[in-house]
Motif scaffolding. Structure first.
Motif, short mmCIF file in Angstrom:
data_model
loop_
_atom_site.label_atom_id
_atom_site.label_comp_id
_atom_site.label_asym_id
_atom_site.label_seq_id
_atom_site.Cartn_x
_atom_site.Cartn_y
_atom_site.Cartn_z
N SER A 23 0.86 -1.19 0.00
CA SER A 23 0.00 0.00 0.00
C SER A 23 0.89 1.23 0.00
O SER A 23 2.02 1.19 0.50
CB SER A 23 -0.94 0.01 1.21
OG SER A 23 -0.20 0.09 2.41
N GLN A 25 1.00 5.66 0.44
CA GLN A 25 0.36 6.88 0.92
C GLN A 25 1.18 8.08 0.48
O GLN A 25 2.40 8.06 0.56
CB GLN A 25 0.24 6.88 2.44
CG GLN A 25 -0.34 8.19 3.00
CD GLN A 25 -0.41 8.20 4.51
OE1 GLN A 25 -1.35 7.72 5.10
NE2 GLN A 25 0.62 8.76 5.15
N TRP A 26 0.48 9.09 -0.03
CA TRP A 26 1.15 10.34 -0.40
C TRP A 26 0.78 11.41 0.61
O TRP A 26 -0.38 11.52 1.03
CB TRP A 26 0.72 10.80 -1.80
CG TRP A 26 1.09 12.23 -2.11
CD1 TRP A 26 2.35 12.77 -2.12
CD2 TRP A 26 0.20 13.30 -2.41
NE1 TRP A 26 2.30 14.10 -2.44
CE2 TRP A 26 0.98 14.47 -2.61
CE3 TRP A 26 -1.18 13.40 -2.54
CZ2 TRP A 26 0.44 15.71 -2.94
CZ3 TRP A 26 -1.74 14.64 -2.86
CH2 TRP A 26 -0.93 15.77 -3.06
N GLU A 27 1.75 12.18 0.99
CA GLU A 27 1.50 13.34 1.84
C GLU A 27 2.39 14.50 1.43
O GLU A 27 3.50 14.31 0.92
CB GLU A 27 1.73 13.01 3.32
CG GLU A 27 3.16 12.62 3.65
CD GLU A 27 3.34 12.31 5.13
OE1 GLU A 27 3.09 13.22 5.95
OE2 GLU A 27 3.74 11.17 5.46
N GLU A 122 -0.18 9.39 -8.77
CA GLU A 122 -1.29 8.45 -8.86
C GLU A 122 -0.87 7.28 -9.74
O GLU A 122 0.14 7.33 -10.45
CB GLU A 122 -2.52 9.13 -9.45
CG GLU A 122 -2.29 9.75 -10.82
CD GLU A 122 -3.50 10.50 -11.36
OE1 GLU A 122 -4.61 10.28 -10.85
OE2 GLU A 122 -3.32 11.30 -12.30
N SER A 140 -3.79 -0.50 -2.03
CA SER A 140 -4.50 0.75 -1.76
C SER A 140 -3.56 1.95 -1.80
O SER A 140 -2.39 1.86 -1.43
CB SER A 140 -5.20 0.69 -0.40
OG SER A 140 -4.24 0.56 0.64
N PHE A 141 -4.11 3.05 -2.27
CA PHE A 141 -3.39 4.33 -2.30
C PHE A 141 -4.22 5.35 -1.54
O PHE A 141 -5.41 5.52 -1.81
CB PHE A 141 -3.17 4.80 -3.74
CG PHE A 141 -2.59 6.18 -3.84
CD1 PHE A 141 -1.30 6.44 -3.41
CD2 PHE A 141 -3.34 7.24 -4.34
CE1 PHE A 141 -0.76 7.72 -3.51
CE2 PHE A 141 -2.81 8.51 -4.43
CZ PHE A 141 -1.51 8.75 -4.02
N THR A 142 -3.62 5.98 -0.56
CA THR A 142 -4.34 6.97 0.24
C THR A 142 -3.61 8.31 0.19
O THR A 142 -2.40 8.37 -0.06
CB THR A 142 -4.47 6.52 1.70
OG1 THR A 142 -3.15 6.26 2.24
CG2 THR A 142 -5.32 5.27 1.81
N ILE A 143 -4.37 9.35 0.42
CA ILE A 143 -3.84 10.71 0.44
C ILE A 143 -3.97 11.25 1.85
O ILE A 143 -5.07 11.28 2.42
CB ILE A 143 -4.59 11.61 -0.55
CG1 ILE A 143 -4.42 11.08 -1.98
CG2 ILE A 143 -4.11 13.05 -0.45
CD1 ILE A 143 -5.25 11.81 -3.01
N HIS A 144 -2.88 11.66 2.42
CA HIS A 144 -2.90 12.21 3.77
C HIS A 144 -3.39 13.66 3.70
O HIS A 144 -2.90 14.44 2.88
CB HIS A 144 -1.49 12.18 4.39
CG HIS A 144 -1.45 12.48 5.85
ND1 HIS A 144 -1.38 13.76 6.34
CD2 HIS A 144 -1.49 11.65 6.93
CE1 HIS A 144 -1.36 13.71 7.66
NE2 HIS A 144 -1.43 12.45 8.04
N GLU A 629 -9.12 19.78 -0.54
CA GLU A 629 -10.05 18.69 -0.83
C GLU A 629 -10.76 18.86 -2.16
O GLU A 629 -11.39 17.91 -2.66
CB GLU A 629 -11.11 18.59 0.27
CG GLU A 629 -10.56 18.20 1.64
CD GLU A 629 -9.96 19.38 2.39
OE1 GLU A 629 -10.16 20.53 1.94
OE2 GLU A 629 -9.28 19.14 3.40
#
Length: 836
Positions: A23, A25-27, A122, A140-144, A629
């Motif tokens: 997985s 995560q980008w922040e 992405e 999964s890829f999530t955005i902080h 957002e």
């Protein structure tokens, strides 16, 4: 040094370690990193599997609209730009192997600050060194969440204050036809619509009558069983009206729509639809009361267009037809279909099958010989929408006919000479196939680049091999064949083709400089002194090909410009050579502060036919406002519904108040800029709004970006020039605008959006976030569109359709208040909270 490689499974040739177990995560860590206009970001990779992930022997590929510095700040990795928006992340010596549950964080610098979620990477996927030709999608890829501290950030308090000037107007006081008719008067009573209504039509309008019957039967839930006496709806011929004009009179026992042409009748029927109470669209009912009115109406602009880009990301035929339905409802009459791009060719042409065999498909490749590489997060697998997809001949003919039945002409766009990588690589594949077959002459017939060209360039989207070579005779063979195939498809569809749009935007510097074909052409053509002159040579030849088939040439504004220099700096002027050809230029570039604010007016004053497609007001892929957002690009502007509504086509300087970053505009930028002359006004043929496809990956996202902003556009394209746009008294103009703005938002919120909730299955328009302010010890909320319901919770849960309806200021009980707006179906918008 020994480097371990992943073990390859013996049976299915897939690696033992499943890429889905990674997985990411980008922040965003910091904007203005090291006091520079860049951002420090981080990607965290986590092993969620049950076995160790090796520290070498692989690359991770991803897409990013932002350039990234090659050397990662931390994490022992390197990031390289491959081509376009495709990057690779390669572990360096010392990169750790990840045991189950372990993570590694890689910090990197992007060459611009981060504003919203669209600025991030992405489409991550993994490629093993031992299997370089196959990519595996990661998990999964999530955005902080990131709370940037930048100027122009739109907060709930700002939204509340913006909404504060909006008056709540009783529904009975609103104009009940949209867009606003030229003349509108309500009279006494209602027309009672039942399935016993009698429909009468002049023989010229039988197709429009059939469409009306279908609509009425859907509303009533029954077949029309006409009675010989009783209420009547008639479609009548009236000589002398303009082609798109109509008159409508609704009385207690009759509805009469009259026009001199079928388009006028059709638009009268669309007005009747918006006159019907919105609640009637929710479910069939036995009878519907339609207010009695008298209307005389015609459009302000004859050309009212919407452009959809399906080259970057594909939209299925079903969504295109749904778009045409909403365009027809609001009386738009041109669908500009942007069918080709660097990232995709979407139209099947029988003479050149490689265009869709190769150019419509994206997946993991570094040579683009069989398909195109991933772009805009499309991932490693071929054949998946939205990265891959095309309209076959039957699909396209269905779209053409569907549009024509709704009085919409389809303008096909084939991008040339730039934005043409899909075409170039497709013709390269054709070349390779025929060369292997020993057919050299056939192989070279449609080549779009010179194999010996050593020119170095980078397009605005970072492609280094995406420009057709105008020096090659084969380029014109290709264009002529494309034209012929398109003409034949339109003939088979039985619909008119008036123009083909051949692009013309964003060709970078240094292209063609080292092309052997260019040097050969230059030697034999005295008028070609440098590569800039190839531009006029190219479009002159394309124009002749188009004219030979009875069409006129359309293109972006660069098509009609001549490059020159002032004090050593390059600048553009209308090209006098093309002015007599009546080319149609669509002008997007009026970026405030960019120097080309008056480009559209220069072209119109210079004799070119101009369609205003101004990025500042009419690009609906732009983010609504500046917030992390809120999705969408913002390089040209932030564009909420006020931007198209406030647009003044003949003087868009007047209502320009903020720059492209959403900050107060320095109006000195308009000093010395050309204003539109009366002659120039006669050359503004119409308006066009647009959605470019880079960040539009789903049908839901498309409708979110399109609506309700499209309603602001159709009001400007159809309705008469408003008083607030022409008043020379600044204070009066502001007062008139505020009044018109409130009326418009009430119409949208209380009539159009409730209709769109159910019209033809419903549209997923953007529901705005409520404004929120804390004053006098309480939280007060409001909404941009009066009529939408706001609900709230006091216990920390997200509001749903069972939550309390907001009616006035609320006390915080200590757990935080959440507010949310809902449409009439109960579909929610974004949440705003009393806690940061």
């Amino acid at each position: 040094m020994f480097m371990s490689l992943p073990v390859i499974a013996q049976h299915n040739n897939d690696p033992v370690f499943p890429a889905k177990d990674l997985s990411l995560q980008w922040e965003t860590v910091q904007n203005d990193y090291q006091n520079k206009p860049v951002s420090l970001n981080a990607v965290t990779i986590t092993n969620n599997g049950s076995i160790e992930f090796p520290g070498s022997g692989w690359k991770i590929y991803f897409n990013s609209a932002r350039l990234i510095s090659p050397a990662a700040v931390t994490g022992n990795a390197r990031i390289d730009l491959m081509n376009g928006d495709l990057f690779s992340l390669t572990p360096a010596e010392g990169f750790p192997a990840l045991k189950p549950g372990a993570s590694v964080r890689i910090e990197f610098v992007a060459e611009e600050p981060v504003v919203n979620i669209t600025d991030g990477p992405e489409g991550f996927y993994l490629v093993w060194d031992a299997m370089p030709g196959k990519g595996f999608s990661t998990g999964s890829f999530t955005i902080h969440p990131f709370k940037p501290n930048y100027k122009g950030l739109i907060t709930p308090v700002i939204i509340y204050n913006q909404n504060g000037i909006i008056r709540d107007i009783p529904t009975e006081q609103l104009t009940k036809i949209f867009p606003t008719p030229l003349y509108y008067q309500e009279t006494a009573g209602y027309f009672d619509l039942k399935n016993t209504v009698r429909l009468v039509s002049d023989k010229r309008f039988m197709k429009e009558k059939e469409g009306l019957v279908t609509t009425l039967e859907s509303l009533l839930g029954k077949k029309i069983i006409a009675e010989t006496s009783g209420n009547t709806i008639s479609l009548e011929y009236k000589n002398g009206l303009p082609s798109e004009a109509y008159e409508m009179e609704v009385k207690t026992n009759s509805v009469a729509i009259s026009a001199s042409g079928s388009a006028g009748i059709f638009y009268g029927i669309q007005s009747l639809k918006t006159l019907i109470p919105p609640a009637a669209w929710a479910k069939p009912r036995q009878s519907i009361e339609i207010p009695a009115v008298f209307v005389k109406d015609e459009p302000r602009f004859a050309y009212r267009a919407f452009m959809l880009d399906v080259g970057r990301n594909f939209q299925p035929k079903k969504e295109v037809l749904k778009l045409l339905d909403v365009m027809a409802l609001y009386k738009l009459n041109v669908f500009h279909f942007h069918l080709t791009e660097d990232e995709g060719w979407r139209l099947e042409l029988p003479s050149l099958p490689e265009l869709t065999e190769v150019g419509s498909n994206r997946g993991h490749t570094l040579d683009s010989k069989s398909f195109l590489p991933p772009s805009h997060g499309s991932g490693p697998d071929t054949g998946k929408v939205p990265g891959s997809g095309f309209y076959n001949r039957a699909d396209f003919i269905e779209i053409l006919r569907y549009a024509y039945d709704r009085h919409i002409l389809v303008l096909p766009e084939i991008e040339t000479p730039g934005h043409a990588r899909a075409a170039i690589k497709s013709m390269n594949a054709r070349y390779e196939r025929l060369m292997k077959a020993g057919r050299k002459e056939d192989a070279e017939r449609y080549l779009l680049y010179d194999p010996g060209d050593q020119s170095k360039y980078s397009s605005n989207q970072y492609w280094n091999d995406n420009i057709m070579d105008p020096s090659l005779p084969s380029t014109y063979n290709f264009i002529e064949t494309v034209i012929n195939d398109i003409v034949e498809i339109y003939k088979e569809a039985g619909v008119p083709l008036k123009s083909i749009h051949f692009g013309g935007d964003e060709v970078p510097d240094h292209v063609w400089e080292k092309s052997p074909a260019y040097l050969t052409l230059k030697a034999s053509h005295q008028e070609i002194q440098n590569t800039s002159d190839l531009w006029y040579y190219f479009y002159s030849r394309v124009n002749q090909l188009v004219k030979a088939r009875g069409l006129y040439l359309s293109g972006w504004e660069e098509m009609g410009l001549r490059k020159t220099y002032l004090d050593g700096n390059s600048m553009y002027l209308p090209n006098p050579d093309f002015e007599p050809e009546h080319l149609q230029t669509e002008v997007w570039n009026n970026t405030l502060g960019g120097g080309n604010e008056d480009l559209a007016y220069k072209l119109a004053n210079g004799g070119y036919k101009v369609v205003l497609t101004c990025v500042t007001n009419l690009y609906f892929d732009m983010a609504h406002y500046k917030s992390f957002e809120e999705p969408g690009y913002y390089w040209g502007a932030f564009t909420d519904i006020d931007k198209p509504f406030s647009f003044i086509p003949f003087d868009y300087f007047k209502n320009s108040t903020v720059d492209k970053d959403g900050l107060p505009l320095n109006r000195n930028i308009f000093i010395g800029k050309q204003r539109l002359t009366d002659y120039g006004k006669s050359n503004i043929v119409g308006l066009q709004s647009a959605v470019w496809g880079e960040n539009i990956k789903t049908q839901d996202r498309f409708e979110y970006m399109l609506l309700p902003r499209l309603l602001g556009f159709v009001e400007r394209a159809w309705a008469k020039n408003p008083d607030w746009a022409t008043s020379s008294d600044t204070s009066l103009s502001r007062l008139l605008y505020d009044q018109a703005w409130s009326s418009f938002l009430n119409v949208v919120g209380k009539r159009e959006l409730p209709m769109l909730d159910y019209y033809l299955g419903g549209y997923g328009y953007r529901i705005p976030k409520p404004g929120l302010i804390f004053e006098n010890g309480q939280y007060a909320a409001n909404i941009q569109f009066p009529g939408l319901v706001i609900r709230y919770t006091l216990d920390g849960r997200d509001p749903d359709t069972f939550s309390t309806i907001y009616t006035g200021p609320v006390n915080d009980k200590g757990k935080g208040i959440k507010f949310r707006a809902f449409d009439t179906k109960g579909r929610p918008g974004a949440i705003v909270s009393s806690t940061p």
